[in-house]
Design an enzyme around this catalytic site. Structure first.
Site, PDB file in Angstrom:
ATOM      1  N   LEU A 252       0.838  -1.187   0.000  1.00 35.24           N
ATOM      2  CA  LEU A 252       0.000   0.000   0.000  1.00 35.24           C
ATOM      3  C   LEU A 252       0.878   1.243   0.000  1.00 35.24           C
ATOM      4  O   LEU A 252       1.613   1.513   0.954  1.00 35.24           O
ATOM      5  CB  LEU A 252      -0.925   0.008   1.213  1.00 35.24           C
ATOM      6  CG  LEU A 252      -1.738  -1.275   1.443  1.00 35.24           C
ATOM      7  CD1 LEU A 252      -2.560  -1.155   2.721  1.00 35.24           C
ATOM      8  CD2 LEU A 252      -2.641  -1.553   0.262  1.00 35.24           C
ATOM      9  N   ASP A 253       0.788   2.022  -1.052  1.00 36.56           N
ATOM     10  CA  ASP A 253       1.638   3.193  -1.218  1.00 36.56           C
ATOM     11  C   ASP A 253       1.275   4.303  -0.235  1.00 36.56           C
ATOM     12  O   ASP A 253       0.100   4.642  -0.065  1.00 36.56           O
ATOM     13  CB  ASP A 253       1.492   3.706  -2.659  1.00 36.56           C
ATOM     14  CG  ASP A 253       2.339   4.928  -2.933  1.00 36.56           C
ATOM     15  OD1 ASP A 253       3.578   4.801  -2.925  1.00 36.56           O
ATOM     16  OD2 ASP A 253       1.760   6.023  -3.139  1.00 36.56           O
ATOM     17  N   VAL A 255       0.737   5.217   2.959  1.00 35.30           N
ATOM     18  CA  VAL A 255      -0.507   5.186   3.744  1.00 35.30           C
ATOM     19  C   VAL A 255      -0.635   6.389   4.671  1.00 35.30           C
ATOM     20  O   VAL A 255      -1.746   6.696   5.141  1.00 35.30           O
ATOM     21  CB  VAL A 255      -0.626   3.878   4.549  1.00 35.30           C
ATOM     22  CG1 VAL A 255      -0.644   2.667   3.621  1.00 35.30           C
ATOM     23  CG2 VAL A 255       0.475   3.749   5.592  1.00 35.30           C
ATOM     24  N   GLU A 290       3.600   1.218   3.060  1.00 35.16           N
ATOM     25  CA  GLU A 290       4.671   2.215   3.055  1.00 35.16           C
ATOM     26  C   GLU A 290       4.184   3.364   3.931  1.00 35.16           C
ATOM     27  O   GLU A 290       3.167   3.983   3.637  1.00 35.16           O
ATOM     28  CB  GLU A 290       4.948   2.729   1.647  1.00 35.16           C
ATOM     29  CG  GLU A 290       6.044   3.793   1.634  1.00 35.16           C
ATOM     30  CD  GLU A 290       6.089   4.606   0.355  1.00 35.16           C
ATOM     31  OE1 GLU A 290       7.156   5.154   0.054  1.00 35.16           O
ATOM     32  OE2 GLU A 290       5.050   4.708  -0.331  1.00 35.16           O
ATOM     33  N   ASP A 315      12.179   2.671   6.107  1.00 33.04           N
ATOM     34  CA  ASP A 315      13.124   3.508   5.370  1.00 33.04           C
ATOM     35  C   ASP A 315      14.350   3.878   6.194  1.00 33.04           C
ATOM     36  O   ASP A 315      15.438   4.078   5.642  1.00 33.04           O
ATOM     37  CB  ASP A 315      12.433   4.783   4.895  1.00 33.04           C
ATOM     38  CG  ASP A 315      11.625   4.575   3.624  1.00 33.04           C
ATOM     39  OD1 ASP A 315      11.687   3.469   3.057  1.00 33.04           O
ATOM     40  OD2 ASP A 315      10.925   5.515   3.207  1.00 33.04           O
ATOM     41  N   VAL A 317      16.137   2.086   8.111  1.00 29.37           N
ATOM     42  CA  VAL A 317      17.188   1.075   7.950  1.00 29.37           C
ATOM     43  C   VAL A 317      17.912   1.306   6.637  1.00 29.37           C
ATOM     44  O   VAL A 317      19.142   1.242   6.565  1.00 29.37           O
ATOM     45  CB  VAL A 317      16.601  -0.347   8.021  1.00 29.37           C
ATOM     46  CG1 VAL A 317      17.679  -1.393   7.760  1.00 29.37           C
ATOM     47  CG2 VAL A 317      15.952  -0.590   9.386  1.00 29.37           C
ATOM     48  N   GLY A 388      15.192   5.883  -8.059  1.00 22.70           N
ATOM     49  CA  GLY A 388      14.540   6.757  -9.030  1.00 22.70           C
ATOM     50  C   GLY A 388      14.348   8.174  -8.566  1.00 22.70           C
ATOM     51  O   GLY A 388      14.221   9.085  -9.395  1.00 22.70           O
ATOM     52  N   ASN A 389      14.314   8.408  -7.278  1.00 29.69           N
ATOM     53  CA  ASN A 389      14.162   9.769  -6.780  1.00 29.69           C
ATOM     54  C   ASN A 389      15.497  10.428  -6.486  1.00 29.69           C
ATOM     55  O   ASN A 389      15.583  11.385  -5.711  1.00 29.69           O
ATOM     56  CB  ASN A 389      13.255   9.785  -5.547  1.00 29.69           C
ATOM     57  CG  ASN A 389      11.794   9.596  -5.932  1.00 29.69           C
ATOM     58  OD1 ASN A 389      11.395   9.940  -7.045  1.00 29.69           O
ATOM     59  ND2 ASN A 389      11.003   9.045  -5.032  1.00 29.69           N
TER      60      ASN A 389
END
Length: 595
Positions: A252-253, A255, A290, A315, A317, A388-389
């Site tokens: 789930l992107d 949240v 996420e 994130d 970690v 990608g970012n």
């Protein structure tokens, strides 16, 4: 309930929720007025057949796709197409499922995983993933989005499968084939926003609200008037992927952007509903969130006031590991880097536990309760976002030696958490994964170009790249082409060596039961004062990882280390020390009792 209700003789009668409409018409090869059936729903008398195209017109407006469209073969602005999910003849009757907790996940982008960029083409590489030792294949978003290529986070037809990837039938074939290879499938789904092009939901009802705002504008309506049907839209979407496409997990992107002040948060409702379906299907179904909030409530049971997610991305970690491996301190890496921070992350999960975050400028996070199963946290040395970012989409492999990559892989794969790999990293590919899109509206395409360039002005990027980075044009054909994996690479000696290392580390997860121990207190970390090496003690195992460019000698006092299970480079040892010739890692058995 999907836009077309099931019936014995056809896909079903077209239905759509449009609570404020005065009239709704069904457009097929003719125009048919629909009738209200209660609760804001409208239904047509004529059935839809599998493969028939249709659209809805509200109050005489232009025909628009079904909000629950199962198929958009003409793109996101065209009509929907009815799809009978029952036509696929599944061959996975013996599939017992896979739990995301402790699983090795492999994240891939369908469009660039193969030269063809389709789900059917991806099937050809499932044997590679099975041989690697992967448990769960995570597909970046498949919901139909504008153009042919993109990351998928601007999807607008959330019930459909992107046509360029092969459409819904191709997803069924992929899942069936994955299960045949012993692999579970996880879909990345985006419920916190829709993309700006082709989003027609507001034509039909109050899918969005100005009560809350998100980085993408008005929030999805989860707690204002009309929210009950919007929540059902999301929950039923999730259930459909599990029941009709046999997927095993959903990621789930973002949240934290699901703004919901209702008494029962959407995620808790979703968790309980999926748990009921899991019981009925007789196989585990996972929800992995996420979340940017550093709050273990996300994975705590709903009965205890939590949101009930099976797992969540950690994130901190990644940030701690990446900053240690690369030495980067720009942007959100400012609070990371020292080996002490990595040790903290490996034993406590969150680095920000309520104290100040320099990057955010405010206190952030909360400690993870010590009885939390560490396997609920998904960790990685890289993922689509973290590559990608970046300004040019460069991978760690393009910036650090292979020995450093090997050390990072060992820390992730033998950690107390659930590890994830990003496609191609298993052989150390240096191909970038920049952001790319394919919007046809000139003004939107230009806004994305300008926005991407502005995003990387400052924040230390110039220092990192030795000058202002030349950000790839997201709309240029060469940008997406640069991201496609080169499947000839794994045969090259250096890549083959990295691939063999990953296979060895994953295989150790199968033979060392202590690796799957999710007890945070069972992981202990030591390191040197210079930050060149780290020693991780897990039940039955000792891992030593070094990022030094020369020999380092590590004391093993108190560890009855016996057999060397894996080593990136040949090592030398005494009864009380082990010497690594440079960057890399070594794994040993250990019988020391936990202190």
């Amino acid at each position: 309930m999907s836009g077309a209700e099931s019936s014995p003789t056809a896909v079903g009668h077209a239905r759509v929720w449009a609570p404020e409409a005065r009239t709704v018409d069904l457009h097929t090869d003719r125009v048919e007025p629909m009738r209200p059936v209660g609760g804001g729903w409208w239904e047509a008398d004529s059935p839809l057949h599998d493969g028939s195209d249709y659209a809805f017109s509200v109050d005489g407006g232009p025909p628009r796709p079904d909000p629950r469209s199962p198929w958009q073969p003409h793109g996101v602005h065209g009509p929907s197409r009815a799809f009978d999910t029952g036509r696929h003849r599944w061959t996975d009757e013996g599939w017992a499922g896979v739990d995301s907790r402790g699983a090795v996940t492999y994240e891939l982008h369908v469009g660039t995983f193969t030269p063809a960029g389709t789900l059917d083409a991806a099937i050809e590489h499932l044997e590679h993933l099975a041989d690697l030792g992967v448990d769960l294949v995570e597909l970046m978003p498949l919901a139909a989005f504008p153009g042919r290529h993109g990351w998928g986070y601007d999807g607008v037809a959330l019930w459909a499968v992107h046509e360029a990837y092969g459409g819904p039938a191709a997803l069924q074939r992929f899942v069936d084939a994955a299960h045949h290879h012993g692999l579970g499938v996880c879909l990345d789904v985006v419920y916190n926003h829709l993309g700006p092009s082709g989003n027609y939901l507001a034509t039909f009802g109050p899918y969005f609200t100005d009560t809350h705002h998100t980085p993408w504008g008005s929030a999805v309506n989860l707690d204002a008037s009309g929210s009950a049907e919007v929540r059902a839209f999301i929950v039923e979407n999730a259930l459909r992927w599990f029941a009709e496409f046999h997927v095993d997990a959903l990621r789930l992107d973002a949240v934290h952007a699901l703004a919901d002040d209702s008494p029962r948060h959407l995620l808790a409702e979703l968790s309980d509903t999926v748990a009921e379906l899991s019981t009925r299907l007789g196989r585990p179904l996972s929800l992995v969130a996420e979340s940017d909030e550093n709050d273990a409530r996300t994975v705590q049971p709903t009965a205890e006031g939590g949101l009930g997610m099976t797992g969540q991305w950690a994130d901190d970690v990644h940030h701690a590991l990446h900053a240690w491996l690369t030495g980067e301190r720009h942007g959100y890496y400012v609070d990371f880097g020292p080996v002490e921070v990595l040790a903290h992350a490996l034993t406590r999960v969150f680095v920000h536990e309520g104290g100040p975050s320099t990057f955010r400028g405010v206190p952030w996070g909360a400690p993870v309760p010590r009885d939390t199963d560490a396997r609920r946290f998904v960790v990685f040395a890289a993922n689509h976002d973290q590559i990608g970012n970046r300004a040019v989409g460069d991978r760690p492999a393009s910036r650090v030696p292979d020995g450093v990559l090997a050390a990072g892989a060992a820390v992730v794969l033998l950690s107390p958490f659930s590890p994830m790999l990003f496609m191609g990293d298993e052989w150390g590919t240096r191909r970038p994964f920049p952001f790319f899109s394919d919007h046809q509206e000139p003004e939107l395409a230009e806004a994305i170009r300008v926005g991407r360039t502005a995003e990387f002005a400052g924040h230390g990027w110039a220092e990192l790249y030795g000058g202002e980075p030349e950000v790839p044009d997201p709309q240029a054909p060469g940008t997406v082409e640069s991201a496609r994996l080169d499947w000839s690479e794994p045969a090259a000696p250096t890549h083959a060596r990295m691939l063999a290392w990953h296979r060895t580390l994953i295989a150790l997860r199968r033979v060392l039961p202590g690796v799957l121990d999710g007890d945070l207190d069972a992981t202990q970390v030591e390191h040197d004062s210079s930050g060149s090496w780290i020693l991780v003690r897990r039940p039955g195992m000792v891992l030593v990882a070094s990022i030094a460019d020369g020999p380092v000698t590590v004391p093993l006092a108190g560890a009855d280390s016996t057999t060397v299970l894996a080593s990136w480079e040949p090592i030398s040892r005494t009864a009380a020390t082990i010497t690594l010739p440079g960057a890399g890692a070594v794994v040993l058995t250990a019988t020391r009792e936990r202190s």
